[in-house]
Motif scaffolding. Structure first.
Motif, PDB file in Angstrom:
ATOM      1  N   TYR A  59       0.816  -1.222   0.000  1.00 55.03           N
ATOM      2  CA  TYR A  59       0.000   0.000   0.000  1.00 55.03           C
ATOM      3  C   TYR A  59       0.854   1.279   0.000  1.00 55.03           C
ATOM      4  O   TYR A  59       0.333   2.374   0.172  1.00 55.03           O
ATOM      5  N   GLN A  66       4.227  -0.858  -5.224  1.00 56.44           N
ATOM      6  CA  GLN A  66       3.254   0.129  -4.725  1.00 56.44           C
ATOM      7  C   GLN A  66       3.940   1.278  -3.994  1.00 56.44           C
ATOM      8  O   GLN A  66       3.260   2.082  -3.355  1.00 56.44           O
ATOM      9  N   THR A 117      -2.520   2.222 -12.093  1.00 55.00           N
ATOM     10  CA  THR A 117      -3.042   2.545 -10.753  1.00 55.00           C
ATOM     11  C   THR A 117      -1.944   2.780  -9.714  1.00 55.00           C
ATOM     12  O   THR A 117      -2.242   3.115  -8.572  1.00 55.00           O
ATOM     13  N   TYR A 165       0.763   5.931   0.624  1.00 57.01           N
ATOM     14  CA  TYR A 165      -0.652   5.628   0.407  1.00 57.01           C
ATOM     15  C   TYR A 165      -1.011   5.347  -1.042  1.00 57.01           C
ATOM     16  O   TYR A 165      -1.884   6.017  -1.611  1.00 57.01           O
ATOM     17  N   ASN A 166      -0.353   4.372  -1.645  1.00 57.53           N
ATOM     18  CA  ASN A 166      -0.876   3.878  -2.914  1.00 57.53           C
ATOM     19  C   ASN A 166      -2.320   3.416  -2.672  1.00 57.53           C
ATOM     20  O   ASN A 166      -3.183   3.568  -3.532  1.00 57.53           O
ATOM     21  N   GLN A 167      -2.550   2.902  -1.471  1.00 58.66           N
ATOM     22  CA  GLN A 167      -3.917   2.595  -1.024  1.00 58.66           C
ATOM     23  C   GLN A 167      -4.082   3.063   0.413  1.00 58.66           C
ATOM     24  O   GLN A 167      -3.133   3.037   1.192  1.00 58.66           O
ATOM     25  N   VAL A 206      -6.151   1.825   3.370  1.00 55.48           N
ATOM     26  CA  VAL A 206      -6.917   0.617   3.662  1.00 55.48           C
ATOM     27  C   VAL A 206      -7.374   0.618   5.117  1.00 55.48           C
ATOM     28  O   VAL A 206      -6.555   0.640   6.033  1.00 55.48           O
ATOM     29  N   TYR A 254      -8.124  -5.313  -1.273  1.00 57.42           N
ATOM     30  CA  TYR A 254      -6.743  -5.737  -1.578  1.00 57.42           C
ATOM     31  C   TYR A 254      -6.198  -6.484  -0.369  1.00 57.42           C
ATOM     32  O   TYR A 254      -5.729  -5.861   0.555  1.00 57.42           O
ATOM     33  N   ALA A 300     -10.212  -0.804   0.812  1.00 59.23           N
ATOM     34  CA  ALA A 300      -9.475   0.370   0.319  1.00 59.23           C
ATOM     35  C   ALA A 300     -10.465   1.468  -0.056  1.00 59.23           C
ATOM     36  O   ALA A 300     -11.438   1.220  -0.776  1.00 59.23           O
TER      37      ALA A 300
END
Ligand SMILES: *Cc1c(COP(=O)(O)O)cnc(C)c1O
Length: 370
Positions: free
Chosen positions: A135, A161, A187, A286-288, A290, A313, A346
């Motif tokens: 993430y 990521q 993404t 923070y690619n994701q 969550v 994810y 996410a």
């Protein structure tokens, strides 16, 4: 109707449209599509950005990882230690070399592989360890790199990521292990206009091997001492990514600011005892974003109805994937990963997300949880 998509790439494109189209035109005019000057320039820029000696453009993040394993000759009879909770490719590349993945559970707060547990799994067959900076938060590296040095094992960071992420000491993701692998899937934090990847390293020998491996293993051309693959990066992708790279730090800052705002909004709404938010650690990009909620599936349905994009994810930990059945893992082997697969969700976190959109997301979560 979508009110808040999980990811909206159109806003970012609008700000860079002219520059990107000029870069694409440059490649079209040159008619040089595979490797060449655009890829070489992009490699130099990424190496400089990460503070490493070598960057080798690859066709995807998956191929960047596979080439890294192939470059050190991992194969049948070998073991490679990695996390039980990641994108499928982190483990699939190990299996594709003929080696055996050895999974390790994750830590409940970081979602990353427990570094000490990983070090304990080292055997005489272990050739490499693949920590994943899930993430966009860096996995703990010191216990791994120390253990690896002691045992003569290679550390390959899956930083797909995490380009632009840093650890507590400010060191860049991808630059801490022997090799680091990035993905430019659209993404990711630095996304291309298609597939792309990169393997970085400080090691001259490994860099040379990576360049040979990505060109079918021929060196010189048509003379093969090893079997490689076609893992080359396209000039069109490199040209687009060169336009975007100078903006990456700013985008990562915005992601961090959005995470901060979520924390404030969840606190204001009195939801922090119902929803566990990702820890605030420096260098997390923070690619994701969550969250963890016991009533995840019901909440996700509610958010979908409200026009809010979310994703899981990942719904199945790696050790429970059907194609890895022969490895002999079973339910209960990695309880933290299994719990997260049930509870993680996410939320939208992309840089251009607005205050109003974030407020709407948190409000909808409050309603959804009743
Ligand atoms: C995206 C991703 C990959 C694979 O990258 P691709 O470019 O899609 O091949 C590998 N590992 C992790 C953790 C990823 O998120």
């Amino acid at each position: 109707m979508t009110k808040v998509p999980l990811l909206d790439l159109t806003a970012q494109y609008a700000t860079l449209r002219n520059e990107i189209r000029a870069a694409i035109d440059r490649v079209c005019d040159s008619q040089r599509f595979i490797l060449g000057p655009e890829v070489e320039a992009f490699e130099a820029e990424v190496a400089d950005y990460c503070g490493v000696r070598h960057a080798v453009g690859m066709s995807s993040g998956t191929d960047a990882l596979l080439a890294a394993l192939m470059a050190i000759g991992v194969g049948p009879g070998d073991e490679v230690i990695t996390t039980a909770y990641s994108f499928f490719a982190s483990a699939a590349v190990i299996v594709r070399t003929g080696a055996r993945p050895v999974f390790v559970d994750i830590e409940p707060e970081s979602f990353n592989m427990d570094a000490r547990a990983a070090a304990d799994m080292i055997t005489p067959r272990t050739r490499a360890i693949i920590p994943v900076h899930l993430y966009g938060r860096m996995a703990e590296m010191y216990p791994l790199t120390e253990a690896a040095r002691k045992h003569g094992i290679t550390v390959i960071e899956d930083a797909a990521q995490a380009l632009s992420a840093r650890d507590a000491d400010g060191r860049m993701a991808g630059a801490l292990g022997n090799m680091g692998c990035f993905s430019f899937f659209p993404t990711k934090n630095l996304g291309g206009f298609g597939d792309g990847g990169m393997t970085v390293t400080d090691d001259d020998v490994q860099a040379g091997m990576l360049r040979v491996i990505r060109m079918q293993g021929g060196a010189p051309k048509y003379h093969h001492k090893v079997v490689g693959g076609n893992f080359r990066l396209d000039a069109l992708q490199a040209a687009v990514l060169r336009v975007k790279l100078p903006h990456l730090d700013r985008w990562s800052k915005k992601r961090r600011a959005n995470a901060e705002r979520y924390r404030a909004l969840f606190a204001e709404a009195g939801l922090t005892d119902r929803v566990r938010l990702p820890e605030d650690v420096p260098g997390h990009v923070y690619n994701q974003f969550v969250i963890r909620v016991p009533e995840r599936d019901a909440l996700r349905n509610h958010l979908t109805e409200k026009g809010i994009g979310t994703e899981i994810y990942y719904p199945i930990p790696l050790h429970l994937q059907e194609c890895f059945k022969e490895l002999g893992y079973k339910k209960g082997d990695f309880p933290v990963a299994e719990a997260l697969a049930r509870h993680s969700l996410a939320l939208p976190i992309f840089p251009e997300l607005t205050d109003e959109q974030q407020a709407y997301v948190v409000q909808a979560i409050g309603e959804g949880l009743g």
